[in-house]
Design a protein around this motif. Sequence first.
Motif, PDB file in Angstrom:
ATOM      1  N   ASN A  46      -3.652   7.842  -3.772  1.00 36.04           N
ATOM      2  CA  ASN A  46      -4.046   7.391  -5.115  1.00 36.04           C
ATOM      3  C   ASN A  46      -2.859   7.118  -6.030  1.00 36.04           C
ATOM      4  O   ASN A  46      -2.928   7.326  -7.233  1.00 36.04           O
ATOM      5  CB  ASN A  46      -4.999   8.391  -5.784  1.00 36.04           C
ATOM      6  N   THR A  47      -1.745   6.651  -5.467  1.00 33.60           N
ATOM      7  CA  THR A  47      -0.599   6.255  -6.276  1.00 33.60           C
ATOM      8  C   THR A  47      -0.351   4.757  -6.087  1.00 33.60           C
ATOM      9  O   THR A  47      -0.849   4.153  -5.124  1.00 33.60           O
ATOM     10  CB  THR A  47       0.675   7.023  -5.886  1.00 33.60           C
ATOM     11  N   LEU A  48       0.397   4.179  -7.004  1.00 36.07           N
ATOM     12  CA  LEU A  48       0.773   2.777  -6.854  1.00 36.07           C
ATOM     13  C   LEU A  48       1.807   2.654  -5.741  1.00 36.07           C
ATOM     14  O   LEU A  48       2.653   3.538  -5.572  1.00 36.07           O
ATOM     15  CB  LEU A  48       1.345   2.239  -8.162  1.00 36.07           C
ATOM     16  N   ALA A  49       1.732   1.548  -5.040  1.00 42.83           N
ATOM     17  CA  ALA A  49       2.644   1.348  -3.907  1.00 42.83           C
ATOM     18  C   ALA A  49       4.063   1.069  -4.370  1.00 42.83           C
ATOM     19  O   ALA A  49       4.289   0.419  -5.389  1.00 42.83           O
ATOM     20  CB  ALA A  49       2.153   0.179  -3.063  1.00 42.83           C
ATOM     21  N   LEU A  50       5.016   1.570  -3.611  1.00 44.93           N
ATOM     22  CA  LEU A  50       6.424   1.256  -3.782  1.00 44.93           C
ATOM     23  C   LEU A  50       6.846   0.323  -2.643  1.00 44.93           C
ATOM     24  O   LEU A  50       6.217   0.320  -1.574  1.00 44.93           O
ATOM     25  CB  LEU A  50       7.265   2.530  -3.742  1.00 44.93           C
ATOM     26  N   PRO A  51       7.900  -0.461  -2.841  1.00 47.74           N
ATOM     27  CA  PRO A  51       8.328  -1.360  -1.758  1.00 47.74           C
ATOM     28  C   PRO A  51       8.753  -0.622  -0.492  1.00 47.74           C
ATOM     29  O   PRO A  51       8.573  -1.116   0.607  1.00 47.74           O
ATOM     30  CB  PRO A  51       9.506  -2.119  -2.353  1.00 47.74           C
ATOM     31  N   ALA A  60       0.864  -1.182   0.000  1.00 44.83           N
ATOM     32  CA  ALA A  60       0.000   0.000   0.000  1.00 44.83           C
ATOM     33  C   ALA A  60       0.897   1.229   0.000  1.00 44.83           C
ATOM     34  O   ALA A  60       2.027   1.174   0.493  1.00 44.83           O
ATOM     35  CB  ALA A  60      -0.898   0.007   1.233  1.00 44.83           C
ATOM     36  N   PRO A  61       0.410   2.341  -0.561  1.00 37.49           N
ATOM     37  CA  PRO A  61       1.217   3.568  -0.542  1.00 37.49           C
ATOM     38  C   PRO A  61       1.485   4.035   0.884  1.00 37.49           C
ATOM     39  O   PRO A  61       0.787   3.670   1.829  1.00 37.49           O
ATOM     40  CB  PRO A  61       0.342   4.584  -1.278  1.00 37.49           C
ATOM     41  N   ALA A  62       2.504   4.860   1.006  1.00 36.98           N
ATOM     42  CA  ALA A  62       2.842   5.439   2.305  1.00 36.98           C
ATOM     43  C   ALA A  62       1.732   6.373   2.764  1.00 36.98           C
ATOM     44  O   ALA A  62       0.896   6.809   1.975  1.00 36.98           O
ATOM     45  CB  ALA A  62       4.160   6.201   2.198  1.00 36.98           C
ATOM     46  N   SER A  63       1.749   6.696   4.028  1.00 41.35           N
ATOM     47  CA  SER A  63       0.713   7.577   4.597  1.00 41.35           C
ATOM     48  C   SER A  63       1.127   9.046   4.494  1.00 41.35           C
ATOM     49  O   SER A  63       1.126   9.779   5.471  1.00 41.35           O
ATOM     50  CB  SER A  63       0.444   7.184   6.052  1.00 41.35           C
ATOM     51  N   PHE A  64       1.497   9.458   3.301  1.00 37.05           N
ATOM     52  CA  PHE A  64       1.837  10.856   3.010  1.00 37.05           C
ATOM     53  C   PHE A  64       0.783  11.414   2.061  1.00 37.05           C
ATOM     54  O   PHE A  64       0.259  10.687   1.223  1.00 37.05           O
ATOM     55  CB  PHE A  64       3.214  10.985   2.344  1.00 37.05           C
ATOM     56  N   MET A  65       0.526  12.695   2.138  1.00 36.57           N
ATOM     57  CA  MET A  65      -0.459  13.316   1.245  1.00 36.57           C
ATOM     58  C   MET A  65      -0.084  13.107  -0.225  1.00 36.57           C
ATOM     59  O   MET A  65      -0.938  12.861  -1.059  1.00 36.57           O
ATOM     60  CB  MET A  65      -0.602  14.815   1.535  1.00 36.57           C
ATOM     61  N   GLU A  66       1.205  13.200  -0.526  1.00 36.62           N
ATOM     62  CA  GLU A  66       1.616  13.095  -1.927  1.00 36.62           C
ATOM     63  C   GLU A  66       1.547  11.679  -2.491  1.00 36.62           C
ATOM     64  O   GLU A  66       1.725  11.464  -3.686  1.00 36.62           O
ATOM     65  CB  GLU A  66       3.033  13.663  -2.129  1.00 36.62           C
ATOM     66  N   THR A  67       1.267  10.678  -1.643  1.00 31.02           N
ATOM     67  CA  THR A  67       1.172   9.302  -2.146  1.00 31.02           C
ATOM     68  C   THR A  67      -0.269   8.808  -2.244  1.00 31.02           C
ATOM     69  O   THR A  67      -0.489   7.666  -2.628  1.00 31.02           O
ATOM     70  CB  THR A  67       1.979   8.342  -1.250  1.00 31.02           C
TER      71      THR A  67
END
Length: 168
Positions: free
Chosen positions: A126-131, A117-124
């Motif tokens: 609705n983005t695809l998750a990174l490792p 799941a994406p990080a809990s930052f505003m800029e992430t």
Amino acid sequence: KTISLGLKTASTDVTGKVRDLVRHIETNLFGLQASGVNVLVSPEFFELLVNHAKVKDAYANQPAALQLLKEDMRNRFVIQGVTFTEYNATIGGKRLIDQEKAYAYPVGADIFIDVGAPASFMETVNTLALPMYAKQIPNRLGTGIDIHMQSNRLPINTRPGCVVELTA
């Protein structure tokens, strides 16, 4: 699913019980092909297994019997193509596999997946998750940088019926 191997009864057909285990796993793979079955066992389960009368009879006068005497077979004891491995790990003093228990699972069928799941930052949002996510944040006094890292991984078993608890 829990299957008892009946290791405390001398007349139990252990090889038949192992075949039943493999059939159960094959049925619950729903068409996926596995290259084998592994079983992680407690030390107590392992001792009951290798000392069972039917298992000893099956290995008598076989080259594998000599190997049992020469080598430590706790990491690869095979019955009916199923590999039994002693697993004696603890975390915080708690055993991961209880006494006289074991867990079987298919190998090579890719039933375990890892999603993120994406990080809990505003800029992430609705983005695809990174490792892994890392962020540098100047501290309040401006004397350094705080580093924040997070990874939101979720391992999933896509075929839960294929993981079987065994009891001695």
